[in-house]
Write a protein that holds these residues in place. Structure first.
Motif, PDB file in Angstrom:
ATOM      1  N   THR A   1       0.822  -1.205   0.000  1.00 54.38           N
ATOM      2  CA  THR A   1       0.000   0.000   0.000  1.00 54.38           C
ATOM      3  C   THR A   1       0.855   1.253   0.000  1.00 54.38           C
ATOM      4  OG1 THR A   1      -1.741  -1.204   1.188  1.00 54.38           O
ATOM      5  CG2 THR A   1      -1.852   1.201   1.214  1.00 54.38           C
TER       6      THR A   1
ATOM      7  N   LEU B   1       2.302   2.152  -3.508  1.00 52.87           N
ATOM      8  CA  LEU B   1       1.330   1.945  -4.577  1.00 52.87           C
ATOM      9  C   LEU B   1       1.463   2.956  -5.710  1.00 52.87           C
ATOM     10  CD1 LEU B   1      -0.844  -0.192  -4.962  1.00 52.87           C
ATOM     11  CD2 LEU B   1      -2.531   1.463  -4.175  1.00 52.87           C
TER      12      LEU B   1
ATOM     13  N   HIS C   1      -1.020  -5.623  -0.375  1.00 53.78           N
ATOM     14  CA  HIS C   1      -2.059  -4.687  -0.800  1.00 53.78           C
ATOM     15  C   HIS C   1      -3.163  -5.390  -1.589  1.00 53.78           C
ATOM     16  CE1 HIS C   1      -3.851  -0.865  -2.033  1.00 53.78           C
ATOM     17  NE2 HIS C   1      -3.990  -1.423  -3.228  1.00 53.78           N
TER      18      HIS C   1
ATOM     19  N   TYR D   1      -7.207  -5.147  -0.997  1.00 55.91           N
ATOM     20  CA  TYR D   1      -8.042  -4.406  -1.936  1.00 55.91           C
ATOM     21  C   TYR D   1      -7.999  -5.046  -3.328  1.00 55.91           C
ATOM     22  CZ  TYR D   1      -7.843  -0.960   1.797  1.00 55.91           C
ATOM     23  OH  TYR D   1      -7.929  -0.329   3.013  1.00 55.91           O
TER      24      TYR D   1
ATOM     25  N   SER E   1      -7.650  -3.084  -7.044  1.00 55.97           N
ATOM     26  CA  SER E   1      -6.378  -3.320  -7.741  1.00 55.97           C
ATOM     27  C   SER E   1      -6.592  -3.833  -9.157  1.00 55.97           C
ATOM     28  CB  SER E   1      -5.523  -4.313  -6.943  1.00 55.97           C
ATOM     29  OG  SER E   1      -5.247  -3.834  -5.649  1.00 55.97           O
TER      30      SER E   1
ATOM     31  N   TYR F   1      -2.917   1.577   9.884  1.00 55.33           N
ATOM     32  CA  TYR F   1      -2.718   0.835   8.633  1.00 55.33           C
ATOM     33  C   TYR F   1      -4.027   0.221   8.142  1.00 55.33           C
ATOM     34  CZ  TYR F   1       2.359   0.843   9.463  1.00 55.33           C
ATOM     35  OH  TYR F   1       3.655   1.204   9.661  1.00 55.33           O
TER      36      TYR F   1
ATOM     37  N   TRP G   1      -7.995   4.631   2.968  1.00 50.23           N
ATOM     38  CA  TRP G   1      -7.141   3.642   2.302  1.00 50.23           C
ATOM     39  C   TRP G   1      -7.843   3.017   1.101  1.00 50.23           C
ATOM     40  CZ3 TRP G   1      -2.388   4.291   2.875  1.00 50.23           C
ATOM     41  CH2 TRP G   1      -1.797   4.572   4.100  1.00 50.23           C
ATOM     42  N   ARG G   2      -9.141   2.755   1.217  1.00 50.01           N
ATOM     43  CA  ARG G   2      -9.858   2.211   0.062  1.00 50.01           C
ATOM     44  C   ARG G   2      -9.901   3.241  -1.072  1.00 50.01           C
ATOM     45  NH1 ARG G   2     -12.481  -2.278  -0.471  1.00 50.01           N
ATOM     46  NH2 ARG G   2     -12.509  -2.609   1.788  1.00 50.01           N
TER      47      ARG G   2
ATOM     48  N   ALA H   1      -6.570   3.199  -2.650  1.00 50.05           N
ATOM     49  CA  ALA H   1      -6.393   2.000  -3.470  1.00 50.05           C
ATOM     50  C   ALA H   1      -7.050   2.160  -4.835  1.00 50.05           C
ATOM     51  CB  ALA H   1      -6.959   0.783  -2.754  1.00 50.05           C
TER      52      ALA H   1
ATOM     53  N   PRO I   1      -4.580   5.841  -6.470  1.00 54.19           N
ATOM     54  CA  PRO I   1      -3.300   6.229  -5.849  1.00 54.19           C
ATOM     55  C   PRO I   1      -2.728   7.453  -6.543  1.00 54.19           C
ATOM     56  CG  PRO I   1      -3.047   4.240  -7.179  1.00 54.19           C
ATOM     57  CD  PRO I   1      -4.502   4.544  -7.157  1.00 54.19           C
TER      58      PRO I   1
END
Length: 534
Positions: free
Chosen positions: A114, A117, A142, A146, A150, A416, A436-437, A440, A443
């Motif tokens: 992550t 990324l 990562h 996700y 990804s 995290y 974070w989502r 993802a 980025p």
């Protein structure tokens, strides 16, 4: 981007676990593939929770993930394997493009963390531009956190979820047999461009010896150094996988990669040490989550090192509850030079909050015992955790000075992805959105790491971090003792540079003037954008 339908494991994946040599999949490819494994540049790495000096002087570790994957492929296949590590060479993306133009690859594998990324997807797009026919495969922590986000990136062809060695080889062996993919546990891919197929998490390997030894010979071992290293060349090593502890700030307890603690045999670890010595490497940092979970296997390894008369320096990460005086003495006799302890907090209340399963009394006892056998000690502390007050942080600083380890590493707490505290932060509203989502899915440069802004602002935490470092490292007694322990000129130079940086460090420290960025791109050591350019 619109959501794509997901075909789950239950609808498309065999319930039978596959292993190397099983009848379910071919393990020898119909054609010999050219496989390129890449460790991308780290110009945009998300590391703003550490002060600038930690990142500037830390050196470079070998990319153990892709080295281990290469070692497994060399042991179990005849594919042609090449590696590129862009970090120690400090390749710019223009230079990386030139290097890629001189290579040919059928499959390109990249580890996705992550925190790396942004650079991962810059590299992915570059690979697809230069090698449009190559299949791009992402693995790493990562992608199993996700997977949908990804695989929606159009340049990515496959994800490998979980421990990837076995399933990656199965994919290579069946790259031209699309009908077999849905039966390979651990893959995510797009089916007919409008559906995502997710076959679940790859089964964890029980026999770690069968995975082989990292293929360090595929890279220049002299590229890897560390501020902590005694020698000018270091490497890293894993001797086990899994951790039984359940700290709130760690993703292991909630990881979809479910696996207990597993370890390599003493003989296999000793084999790797001898292989390192043959390459001119005399020192390794063992990066197991908790090296000493099973004391019996540590004693076995020490006995094997002595039996073979291996002269090799190593350091480990350990939990204070696993240490005993006899174990410490035995490890020291077998070449262990340093132990890293995650102390994290300065009082028992905070240790309970983060579920560390330790007490300050035990920390004091074990650190003293480690120093008594003349091993170096590195302690980790985290500031700005849930419910932590200024008084708690002051306790951490006092404890660090009292323990007086050889090194202390302070960091600002970052929730995290995939951790208990991140989930709780979202539920409680301390973390306002699923950052974070969102990251993802998109980025981008300029992303700022989340911090736990319950009792302190981000700026206050940065200022406290600087005070923590200066309070510990600028003590005259510490400076004198550290200089007396230095044995090599290279070590002296590394530590003097780092020490001078501590003197001048500040809360918003810049590595260089942003206007000078282009000229110094080749020597860039990255930071989060607010540290680098604010």
């Amino acid at each position: 981007m619109p959501s794509l339908p997901v075909i789950s494991e239950s609808s498309c994946c065999s319930t039978k676990d596959s292993a190397p040599g099983s009848a379910e999949f071919a393990t020898t490819a119909s054609r010999r593939l050219r496989v390129l494994l890449i460790n991308p540049p780290r110009f945009s790495e998300l590391i703003g929770k550490n002060p600038a000096i930690v990142e500037k002087h830390r050196g470079f570790n070998p990319p153990l993930g892709i080295l281990s994957l290469a070692g497994y492929l060399e042991k179990h296949s005849n594919h042609h394997i090449e590696l590129i590590d862009a970090q120690p060479k400090q390749y710019t993306y223009s230079q990386l493009e030139e290097i890629l133009q001189d290579r040919r690859a059928d499959v390109v594998g990249i580890t996705a963390m992550t925190f790396t990324l942004i650079d991962v997807f810059k590299t992915v797009r570059l690979v697809k531009k230069v090698m449009p026919a190559a299949k791009i495969v992402l693995g790493g922590p990562h992608v199993h956190l996700y997977p949908e986000e990804s695989i929606r990136h159009p340049e990515v062809d496959f994800l490998v979820q979980g421990e990837g060695e076995v399933v990656f080889l199965q994919l290579l062996s069946n790259l031209d047999n699309a009908s077999a993919w849905q039966n390979m546990k651990g893959l995510v891919y797009r089916h007919e461009a409008d559906k995502i197929v997710n076959t679940g998490i790859a089964s964890s390997s029980e026999n770690l010896d069968d995975l082989g030894i990292p293929a360090r010979h595929l890279l220049n071992v002299r590229d890897y150094t560390s501020l902590l290293g005694r020698d000018n060349v270091i490497t890293t090593m894993f001797t086990s996988r899994g951790c039984p502890y359940r700290c709130t700030f760690c993703d292991r307890p909630y990881s979809p990669v479910l696996s207990g603690f597993r370890c390599r045999s003493a003989g296999h670890v000793a084999d790797e040490m001898e292989t390192c010595l043959a390459l001119g490497i005399n020192e390794a940092f063992i990066y197991d989550d908790t090296f000493t979970v099973r004391r019996d296997r540590v004693f076995e390894l020490c006995d094997e090192i002595d039996r073979r008369k291996i002269k090799f320096r190593w350091d480990v990460r350990a939990h204070v509850n696993t240490m005993t005086p006899d174990l410490l003495r035995r490890m020291k006799q077998a070449g262990c030079d340093r132990i890293h302890y995650g102390v994290e907090c300065g009082n028992d209340r905070m240790l309970k909050v983060i579920k560390k399963n330790a007490t300050i009394a035990k920390v004091r006892e074990v650190v003293a015992a480690t120093k008594a056998v003349n091993m170096e000690v590195l302690t980790y502390f985290i500031i700005g955790q849930q419910s932590e007050t200024a008084s708690d942080i002051a306790d951490s600083v006092r404890l660090a000075r009292e323990l007086d380890p050889n090194y202390v590493h302070f960091t600002i707490f970052c929730p995290y992805p995939g951790t208990e505290i991140y989930f709780k932060g979202l539920e409680s509203g301390v973390i306002k959105q699923d950052v974070w989502r969102e990251f993802a899915s998109n980025p981008h440069d300029g992303f700022e790491l989340p911090v736990w802004e319950e009792n302190f602002t981000r700026q206050e935490l940065r200022e406290m971090l600087v005070k923590c470092y200066k309070s510990f490292y600028l003590r005259p007694r510490y400076v004198a003792r550290s200089l007396l322990r230095i044995r090599r000129f290279g070590e002296l130079k590394r530590k003097l540079r780092a020490g001078l940086s501590v003197v001048t460090m500040s809360a918003n420290q810049k590595l260089y003037d942003p206007s000078d960025m282009a000229r110094r791109a080749r020597t860039l050591v990255p930071m989060a954008s607010y540290d680098m350019c604010s």
